[in-house]
Every structure is written in structure tokens, then in C-alpha cells.
Design an enzyme around this catalytic site. Structure first.
Site, PDB file in Angstrom:
ATOM      1  N   GLU A  45       0.844  -1.188   0.000  1.00 12.24           N
ATOM      2  CA  GLU A  45       0.000   0.000   0.000  1.00 12.24           C
ATOM      3  C   GLU A  45       0.886   1.248   0.000  1.00 12.24           C
ATOM      4  O   GLU A  45       2.030   1.213   0.454  1.00 12.24           O
ATOM      5  CB  GLU A  45      -0.868   0.089   1.273  1.00 12.24           C
ATOM      6  CG  GLU A  45      -1.925  -0.966   1.415  1.00 12.24           C
ATOM      7  CD  GLU A  45      -2.750  -0.774   2.679  1.00 12.24           C
ATOM      8  OE1 GLU A  45      -3.796  -1.413   2.781  1.00 12.24           O
ATOM      9  OE2 GLU A  45      -2.348   0.017   3.580  1.00 12.24           O
ATOM     10  N   TYR A  58      -1.799   1.306  -8.300  1.00 13.49           N
ATOM     11  CA  TYR A  58      -0.765   1.229  -9.330  1.00 13.49           C
ATOM     12  C   TYR A  58       0.112   0.017  -9.048  1.00 13.49           C
ATOM     13  O   TYR A  58       0.041  -0.587  -7.973  1.00 13.49           O
ATOM     14  CB  TYR A  58       0.079   2.507  -9.412  1.00 13.49           C
ATOM     15  CG  TYR A  58       0.892   2.859  -8.196  1.00 13.49           C
ATOM     16  CD1 TYR A  58       2.264   2.623  -8.148  1.00 13.49           C
ATOM     17  CD2 TYR A  58       0.311   3.474  -7.086  1.00 13.49           C
ATOM     18  CE1 TYR A  58       3.027   2.963  -7.043  1.00 13.49           C
ATOM     19  CE2 TYR A  58       1.064   3.826  -5.972  1.00 13.49           C
ATOM     20  CZ  TYR A  58       2.415   3.567  -5.955  1.00 13.49           C
ATOM     21  OH  TYR A  58       3.164   3.914  -4.856  1.00 13.49           O
ATOM     22  N   THR A 100       2.235  -4.649  -5.998  1.00  9.28           N
ATOM     23  CA  THR A 100       0.973  -3.907  -6.039  1.00  9.28           C
ATOM     24  C   THR A 100       1.006  -2.762  -5.046  1.00  9.28           C
ATOM     25  O   THR A 100       1.660  -2.836  -4.007  1.00  9.28           O
ATOM     26  CB  THR A 100      -0.213  -4.827  -5.712  1.00  9.28           C
ATOM     27  OG1 THR A 100      -0.204  -5.118  -4.298  1.00  9.28           O
ATOM     28  CG2 THR A 100      -0.157  -6.131  -6.490  1.00  9.28           C
ATOM     29  N   GLU A 101       0.286  -1.702  -5.357  1.00  8.61           N
ATOM     30  CA  GLU A 101       0.161  -0.557  -4.452  1.00  8.61           C
ATOM     31  C   GLU A 101      -1.277  -0.048  -4.487  1.00  8.61           C
ATOM     32  O   GLU A 101      -1.754   0.418  -5.524  1.00  8.61           O
ATOM     33  CB  GLU A 101       1.108   0.582  -4.860  1.00  8.61           C
ATOM     34  CG  GLU A 101       2.586   0.228  -4.775  1.00  8.61           C
ATOM     35  CD  GLU A 101       3.140   0.275  -3.351  1.00  8.61           C
ATOM     36  OE1 GLU A 101       2.397   0.670  -2.430  1.00  8.61           O
ATOM     37  OE2 GLU A 101       4.321  -0.075  -3.182  1.00  8.61           O
ATOM     38  N   VAL A 102      -1.972  -0.141  -3.349  1.00  4.03           N
ATOM     39  CA  VAL A 102      -3.293   0.459  -3.229  1.00  4.03           C
ATOM     40  C   VAL A 102      -3.200   1.680  -2.321  1.00  4.03           C
ATOM     41  O   VAL A 102      -2.217   1.868  -1.614  1.00  4.03           O
ATOM     42  CB  VAL A 102      -4.350  -0.534  -2.679  1.00  4.03           C
ATOM     43  CG1 VAL A 102      -4.477  -1.745  -3.586  1.00  4.03           C
ATOM     44  CG2 VAL A 102      -3.995  -0.970  -1.264  1.00  4.03           C
TER      45      VAL A 102
END
Length: 307
Positions: A175, A206, A274-276
Site C-alpha cells: 500500500e 498502481y 501492487t500498491e493500493v
């Protein structure tokens, strides 16, 4: 927007006294043993659970944290093997709970086609104290190389090396949060004796591809899958995300092995981080968990379509 951290002297890297002051300020804010461990144990009916290590932090907080891997049952050497990691940064909540949710909802359906290995919470002390670093003020996600010093990262390296597996894919769940600006970027700059200049926090999802071994088609498959669940981050006014040039919509590149990132811990040809953004007014914590699951599912579908 320079923010001067309250520990240390501007322009001077931290010594042991500053690190000790930082550690003394940390507090347990939630429970790995109540929120994460029971969810791992509940998977025992359908998955194999292995303890690959432990963090002996009794001197820090009076606790020893067990470290677990979850494996699909019908393991076969003829099938591709995929790795999912969560909680490298313990404060990144959906990384941990996204890995668990994938196991709870989707992993079994794929386990006839792939061998699934999930490390859901690599940094449980970081989870409990809502921290990016471990108690020695080391970022585990800069410590996955052979000379890394974070125990969290090195126990993962040793475990995976001992398995002697060829991984087809590795998805590392992360994140980007508002606390990156309020706490972790200023703290890192203080520890390094520098001034942080990048304050961009993308609003949306992204991925981070590997600049040294890029797989842009995989990133696109993940972005397309996640876009059904939550919004994708737009570039800033300079066409960048967190200071990095956009490679395609919702994708930037980092040199993962050079930086010692978790995404370099295997030789898998397909890798994504992953990046939230859980602090977005347009996304809920539940959506962020679902986005992590959608990322893994999108990646798996891509793998199975191309193998």
C-alpha cells in the site's frame, strides 16, 4: 513542504541513540495474534501451513512472532509455482488481509493448475505497531538481497532457497498511505541525514514493475483486473507516480534486485508489486483488500493464458 522529523539532527544520520529513541516511542496498536494468526490457522483444513521462522522480539515487546507459509495441497512439480507475499511492510493492512482473502476465496480454484505459496504477514511486529520498519529501524523491503540485515527478509530468503523451487510468478502486495508523508518519509530522511523532496501520494491503485526484468504485459493484465474493483492512479503534474516516470497507465518501474526489494527474492520471470491507496476518499479498506485479490487473480489468469 519539508517536514523535519522530531528525532535526530538535520543533516546528520541517526546513530544508535536516535534509533533507540525511535524504538522507545513505538507502541502496540493492534494484534497479529488476534487479527492475523486465527485467519492463518483457519486455513489448515484446506491448505498446508508451514512455520518457516520466528521473530524473537521478547526484549522489544515481550513477544515471539511465528512466521507462516501457506501452501496449496495438490502440489505437483509439473505445475507452475506462484508466490504471493504480504505484510513486508506490516503497516500496509491490505497487503496482509489481501493475501489472506486470496487464500480464503480464490486460491483453491487455481490450485489444480498452479502450486500456490503465500507468505501472508512477513513483518508481524510492523503489523502490530503500524510500522514500515522493524525494531532496528531497518526497512525489510530494502533487505532481500544477500547482504540484507532485516531478519524478516532474510528468513524469507532462507526459507525460499531451501525449497529449491523454480517460481513462475511472484506478486508482492503493498500500500501507499497518507502516513508515508506524515511519518515514514520524514523519518527515513532523518535517519539518512537528508531532506525528503518527494511528497507525491497517488490517489488510486498502481503497480511497480521490475526495471531490470520488466514484464509490461503482466502489469497491464493486473491493472485491467483491478480496474473492475477500484480506480487506477493518475500521474501527477509531471507525468510521474511517487517521483517515478509512468511506463504505461498505472505502472512505474523500480530496480528491484539493486534495491533489495521483496520482488527480487526469487528468479520468477513474472513479478509485480501492487500498491493500493486506502486513504482515498474514493476507496474503502474493503475495496483495497478486494483490489489485492483482483491483482493476484489477474496475474494468475495472465500466467495461465501465456504458459
Amino acid at each position: 513542504m519539508d517536514k523535519i522529523y522530531h528525532i535526530g539532527t538535520v543533516g546528520q544520520p541517526w546513530g544508535e541513540a536516535e534509533k533507540a529513541q525511535w524504538l522507545n516511542e513505538q507502541r502496540i496498536k493492534r494484534s497479529f495474534f488476534d487479527e492475523v494468526l486465527p485467519a492463518i490457522e483457519a486455513l489448515k483444513t484446506e491448505f498446508d501451513i508451514e512455520q518457516y521462522g520466528e521473530l524473537a522480539y521478547q526484549a522489544v515487546c515481550g513477544k515471539t512472532y511465528p512466521l507462516f507459509a501457506v501452501k496449496s495441497r495438490n502440489w505437483h512439480s509439473d505445475k507452475p509455482t506462484i508466490l504471493v507475499t504480504g505484510g513486508v511492510h506490516g503497516y500496509e493492512t491490505s497487503g496482509v488481509h489481501g493475501a489472506l482473502r486470496f487464500l480464503q476465496t480464490e486460491a483453491k480454484a487455481y490450485s489444480d493448475k498452479v502450486n500456490v505459496l503465500v507468505l501472508p504477514c512477513i513483518s508481524p511486529w510492523g503489523y502490530e505497531t503500524i510500522n514500515r520498519w522493524n525494531p532496528l529501524a531497518i526497512d525489510p523491503n530494502r533487505s532481500f538481497g544477500p547482504n540484507g540485515t532485516a531478519t524478516e527478509a532474510q528468513q524469507v530468503r532462507q526459507y525460499l532457497h531451501g525449497l529449491q523451487l523454480n517460481f513462475a510468478m511472484h506478486i508482492d502486495l503493498h500500500e501507499t498511505t497518507d502516513s508515508d508523508n506524515s511519518e515514514f518519509r520524514p523519518a527515513k530522511a532523518a535517519q539518512d541525514g537528508t531532506i525528503n523532496k518527494n511528497w507525491n501520494i497517488p490517489d488510486g491503485y498502481y503497480t511497480v514493475d521490475d526495471a531490470e526484468h520488466p514484464c509490461p504485459a503482466l502489469q497491464k493484465a493486473i491493472i485491467d483486473s483491478v480496474a473492475k474493483v477500484t480506480h487506477i492512479a493518475e500521474p501527477d503534474e509531471n507525468g510521474k507516480l511517487i517521483g517515478e516516470p509512468m511506463q504505461q497507465p498505472g505502472v512505474i518501474n523500480y530496480a528491484k534486485a539493486t534495491l533489495g526489494l521483496c520482488g527480487s527474492v526469487t528468479d520468477a520471470p513474472l513479478v509485480s508489486t501492487t500498491e493500493v491507496y486506502p486513504d482515498s476518499p474514493s476507496a474503502s479498506p474493503e475495496q483495497c483488500i478486494q483490489a489485492q485479490v483482483a491483482a493476484v487473480v489477474g496475474a494468475l489468469d495472465y500466467l495461465l493464458q501465456t504458459k
